[in-house]
Design a protein around this motif. Sequence first.
Motif, PDB file in Angstrom:
ATOM      1  N   LYS A  20     -67.841  53.658  62.326  1.00  0.00           N
ATOM      2  CA  LYS A  20     -68.100  55.063  62.022  1.00  0.00           C
ATOM      3  C   LYS A  20     -68.414  55.772  63.333  1.00  0.00           C
ATOM      4  N   GLY A  21     -67.679  56.843  63.624  1.00  0.00           N
ATOM      5  CA  GLY A  21     -67.894  57.568  64.874  1.00  0.00           C
ATOM      6  C   GLY A  21     -67.725  56.630  66.051  1.00  0.00           C
ATOM      7  N   SER A  22     -68.657  56.673  66.958  1.00  0.00           N
ATOM      8  CA  SER A  22     -68.607  55.769  68.109  1.00  0.00           C
ATOM      9  C   SER A  22     -69.610  54.636  67.935  1.00  0.00           C
ATOM     10  N   GLY A  23     -70.002  54.382  66.691  1.00  0.00           N
ATOM     11  CA  GLY A  23     -70.968  53.324  66.404  1.00  0.00           C
ATOM     12  C   GLY A  23     -70.395  51.938  66.579  1.00  0.00           C
ATOM     13  N   ILE A  24     -71.200  50.963  66.251  1.00  0.00           N
ATOM     14  CA  ILE A  24     -70.817  49.561  66.402  1.00  0.00           C
ATOM     15  C   ILE A  24     -69.826  49.173  65.316  1.00  0.00           C
ATOM     16  N   ALA A  25     -68.780  48.494  65.711  1.00  0.00           N
ATOM     17  CA  ALA A  25     -67.767  48.022  64.775  1.00  0.00           C
ATOM     18  C   ALA A  25     -68.230  46.717  64.135  1.00  0.00           C
ATOM     19  N   GLN A  26     -67.898  46.567  62.852  1.00  0.00           N
ATOM     20  CA  GLN A  26     -68.262  45.358  62.123  1.00  0.00           C
ATOM     21  C   GLN A  26     -67.022  44.730  61.515  1.00  0.00           C
ATOM     22  N   LEU A  27     -66.932  43.404  61.611  1.00  0.00           N
ATOM     23  CA  LEU A  27     -65.847  42.676  60.978  1.00  0.00           C
ATOM     24  C   LEU A  27     -66.270  42.333  59.551  1.00  0.00           C
ATOM     25  N   THR A  28     -65.355  42.512  58.610  1.00  0.00           N
ATOM     26  CA  THR A  28     -65.674  42.218  57.223  1.00  0.00           C
ATOM     27  C   THR A  28     -64.411  41.793  56.465  1.00  0.00           C
ATOM     28  N   PRO A  29     -64.531  40.728  55.639  1.00  0.00           N
ATOM     29  CA  PRO A  29     -63.382  40.357  54.806  1.00  0.00           C
ATOM     30  C   PRO A  29     -63.316  41.298  53.607  1.00  0.00           C
ATOM     31  N   LEU A  30     -62.134  41.795  53.304  1.00  0.00           N
ATOM     32  CA  LEU A  30     -61.955  42.719  52.188  1.00  0.00           C
ATOM     33  C   LEU A  30     -60.734  42.304  51.380  1.00  0.00           C
ATOM     34  N   PRO A  31     -60.779  42.488  50.061  1.00  0.00           N
ATOM     35  CA  PRO A  31     -59.596  42.191  49.244  1.00  0.00           C
ATOM     36  C   PRO A  31     -58.537  43.272  49.429  1.00  0.00           C
ATOM     37  N   TRP A  32     -57.301  42.909  49.180  1.00  0.00           N
ATOM     38  CA  TRP A  32     -56.198  43.856  49.291  1.00  0.00           C
ATOM     39  C   TRP A  32     -56.223  44.849  48.138  1.00  0.00           C
ATOM     40  N   CYS A  33     -55.728  46.054  48.390  1.00  0.00           N
ATOM     41  CA  CYS A  33     -55.568  47.063  47.350  1.00  0.00           C
ATOM     42  C   CYS A  33     -54.542  46.528  46.340  1.00  0.00           C
ATOM     43  N   PRO A  34     -54.818  46.625  45.048  1.00  0.00           N
ATOM     44  CA  PRO A  34     -53.887  46.089  44.054  1.00  0.00           C
ATOM     45  C   PRO A  34     -52.719  47.024  43.716  1.00  0.00           C
ATOM     46  N   ALA A  35     -52.692  48.243  44.254  1.00  0.00           N
ATOM     47  CA  ALA A  35     -51.667  49.229  43.892  1.00  0.00           C
ATOM     48  C   ALA A  35     -50.299  48.870  44.459  1.00  0.00           C
ATOM     49  N   HIS A  36     -49.258  49.241  43.719  1.00  0.00           N
ATOM     50  CA  HIS A  36     -47.866  49.058  44.139  1.00  0.00           C
ATOM     51  C   HIS A  36     -47.127  50.375  43.957  1.00  0.00           C
ATOM     52  N   ASP A  37     -46.162  50.645  44.849  1.00  0.00           N
ATOM     53  CA  ASP A  37     -45.354  51.865  44.718  1.00  0.00           C
ATOM     54  C   ASP A  37     -44.240  51.626  43.691  1.00  0.00           C
ATOM     55  N   PRO A  38     -43.423  52.627  43.391  1.00  0.00           N
ATOM     56  CA  PRO A  38     -42.354  52.455  42.397  1.00  0.00           C
ATOM     57  C   PRO A  38     -41.343  51.353  42.735  1.00  0.00           C
ATOM     58  N   ARG A  39     -41.220  50.979  44.016  1.00  0.00           N
ATOM     59  CA  ARG A  39     -40.310  49.889  44.401  1.00  0.00           C
ATOM     60  C   ARG A  39     -41.008  48.534  44.355  1.00  0.00           C
ATOM     61  N   ASN A  40     -42.244  48.514  43.855  1.00  0.00           N
ATOM     62  CA  ASN A  40     -43.090  47.326  43.750  1.00  0.00           C
ATOM     63  C   ASN A  40     -43.572  46.810  45.107  1.00  0.00           C
ATOM     64  N   GLU A  41     -43.658  47.693  46.104  1.00  0.00           N
ATOM     65  CA  GLU A  41     -44.215  47.344  47.422  1.00  0.00           C
ATOM     66  C   GLU A  41     -45.725  47.525  47.353  1.00  0.00           C
TER      67      GLU A  41
END
Length: 129
Positions: free
Chosen positions: A63-84
């Motif tokens: 956030k801003g010029s603050g300290i960066a943090q590494l974090t594991p995150l799940p993928w977004c489940p959304a898909h576009d009309p082509r199923n991407e």
Amino acid sequence: MNQCTAVALLPPPDHLVALSPAGHRPEAGHVLCELGGDHDGQHAAMLWDEGGRPGSAVWVRWKGSGIAQLTPLPWCPAHDPRNEACGLFAAHPSAHSWRITDPTDEAITLLLARQHPYLFPEYRDEAGS
């Protein structure tokens, strides 16, 4: 929507510095926010994915010029009309990745389409061909 232009400088991890040979300290690297330009709150960039398992993608958040943090995150489940699949994390605060345009990448593609129109048929009108 254009991609956010926030950049963070990540120092090398301490364990990498400790393992590096004398006089060859690893350099810090820059990451560019991958979210849409309209987001608020923390910026985010994906660093690596360990096989596509839920929560296996490691993102850097800042956030801003603050300290960066590494974090594991799940993928977004959304898909576009082509199923991407969306290339961002679940519950991301901006549009899905298929609606986000990197203006630099788009400018380079348009330039190449002007020089080599046969390679970019989808850009023929924009490239002036």
